[in-house]
Design a protein around this motif. Structure first.
Motif, PDB file in Angstrom:
ATOM      1  N   ASP A 150       0.832  -1.208   0.000  1.00 25.84           N
ATOM      2  CA  ASP A 150       0.000   0.000   0.000  1.00 25.84           C
ATOM      3  C   ASP A 150       0.863   1.254   0.000  1.00 25.84           C
ATOM      4  O   ASP A 150       0.614   2.198  -0.773  1.00 25.84           O
ATOM      5  N   ASP A 156       2.824   1.519  -3.411  1.00 25.74           N
ATOM      6  CA  ASP A 156       1.984   1.915  -4.544  1.00 25.74           C
ATOM      7  C   ASP A 156       1.518   3.363  -4.423  1.00 25.74           C
ATOM      8  O   ASP A 156       1.430   4.085  -5.426  1.00 25.74           O
ATOM      9  N   SER A 157       1.226   3.794  -3.189  1.00 29.36           N
ATOM     10  CA  SER A 157       0.838   5.189  -2.985  1.00 29.36           C
ATOM     11  C   SER A 157       1.987   6.130  -3.316  1.00 29.36           C
ATOM     12  O   SER A 157       1.787   7.192  -3.920  1.00 29.36           O
ATOM     13  N   GLU A 158       3.197   5.748  -2.938  1.00 27.66           N
ATOM     14  CA  GLU A 158       4.365   6.568  -3.257  1.00 27.66           C
ATOM     15  C   GLU A 158       4.561   6.669  -4.770  1.00 27.66           C
ATOM     16  O   GLU A 158       4.810   7.763  -5.305  1.00 27.66           O
ATOM     17  N   ALA A 188       2.076   8.999  -6.232  1.00 27.30           N
ATOM     18  CA  ALA A 188       2.375  10.398  -5.925  1.00 27.30           C
ATOM     19  C   ALA A 188       3.461  10.943  -6.846  1.00 27.30           C
ATOM     20  O   ALA A 188       3.361  12.077  -7.337  1.00 27.30           O
ATOM     21  N   GLY A 200      -1.897  11.339   1.146  1.00 26.46           N
ATOM     22  CA  GLY A 200      -0.742  10.459   1.059  1.00 26.46           C
ATOM     23  C   GLY A 200      -0.025  10.325   2.393  1.00 26.46           C
ATOM     24  O   GLY A 200       0.407   9.229   2.783  1.00 26.46           O
ATOM     25  N   GLY A 229      -2.176   8.183   4.842  1.00 29.15           N
ATOM     26  CA  GLY A 229      -2.085   6.774   4.486  1.00 29.15           C
ATOM     27  C   GLY A 229      -0.750   6.173   4.893  1.00 29.15           C
ATOM     28  O   GLY A 229      -0.694   5.047   5.405  1.00 29.15           O
ATOM     29  N   ARG A 230       0.320   6.914   4.682  1.00 30.47           N
ATOM     30  CA  ARG A 230       1.636   6.420   5.041  1.00 30.47           C
ATOM     31  C   ARG A 230       1.776   6.265   6.549  1.00 30.47           C
ATOM     32  O   ARG A 230       2.337   5.284   7.049  1.00 30.47           O
TER      33      ARG A 230
END
Length: 244
Positions: free
Chosen positions: A14, A17-19, A22, A196, A199-200
């Motif tokens: 997660d 993939d978010s990084e 971004a 972001g 979430g992190r």
């Protein structure tokens, strides 16, 4: 366009993939223009720099200043792989931008002192450009002082020889520096927006960045922050160094 290369080190899908999303979003890149290699998943393949426009390094749960005996085998391998890649990147002055972990990787490679002296709690802090920062093309369009998201246990307490300091904050004197003409590192996160970041933080709630029992209060405080300018650094980097 030759793609950019993103080297990631986050084992959690997660967060990884978010990084990646971004960097795509704020670098204004399409998926085919940003090739990701997850260095924590296995040895770095041979990187042919001529196939890329530039190299990006994302953040990491690794702390370069940890004692060798407490580092995992994966961390030791990642550090060795990145050091080998940086040998060529630095020798060629090949476009490089490291976010947060970039200070540790590029900085240590070039002789910086990275330790826990200037760690910063999670939050948005004012970043102030130096005179050299105001003149640097990667910071074009940013105000002299702007807020950025931080959250790190270690930081650069002494610049590498020959590095140019570009930005500072009250709690962390080295927030951004440049080596040669095209090698950059930031301590703050130019790729992070509020969703972001939240979430992190949820992913790394047991990694010592904040007490888990204070998550609700921290998230509520972060909802009042406004971070707008740092993503321009990514846009400036990809626009400046895109090769066709």
């Amino acid at each position: 366009m030759k793609p950019f290369l993103l080297i990631a080190t986050r084992a959690e899908d997660d967060a990884a993939d978010s990084e990646y999303a971004a960097f795509l979003n704020y670098g204004q890149l399409r998926p085919e223009e940003l090739h990701r290699v997850r260095a924590e998943a296995g040895p770095l393949p041979r990187i042919e720099l001529d196939a890329y426009s530039g190299v990006l390094v994302g953040g990491s749960p690794f702390n370069s200043s940890d004692q060798p005996e407490v580092k995992s085998a994966v961390q030791h391998r990642v550090e060795a792989d990145l050091s080998t890649l940086l040998d060529e990147v630095v020798a060629r002055d090949f476009p490089f931008l490291g976010a947060c972990y970039g200070v540790a990787t590029l900085g240590v490679h070039q002789g910086a002192v990275v330790d826990t002296t200037y760690g910063e709690a999670v939050g948005a802090v004012p970043i102030t450009l130096t005179p050299d920062g105001r003149a640097d093309p990667l910071l074009e369009g940013l105000p002299d002082t702007f807020d950025a998201y931080v959250g790190h246990k270690e930081a650069c307490s002494r610049l590498p020889p020959g590095a140019v300091l570009l930005a500072s904050s009250a709690g962390c004197p080295v927030q951004m520096f440049r080596i040669k003409q095209n090698l950059y590192a930031t301590q703050f996160h130019p790729e992070l927006d509020l969703p972001g970041l939240l979430g992190r933080l949820a992913t790394y709630d047991r990694h010592g960045y904040y007490p888990p029992e204070e998550q609700a209060a921290l998230f509520a405080a972060l909802e009042h922050t406004s971070v707008q300018h740092p993503p321009a650094i990514l846009r400036n980097f990809t626009a400046r160094y895109a090769q066709y």
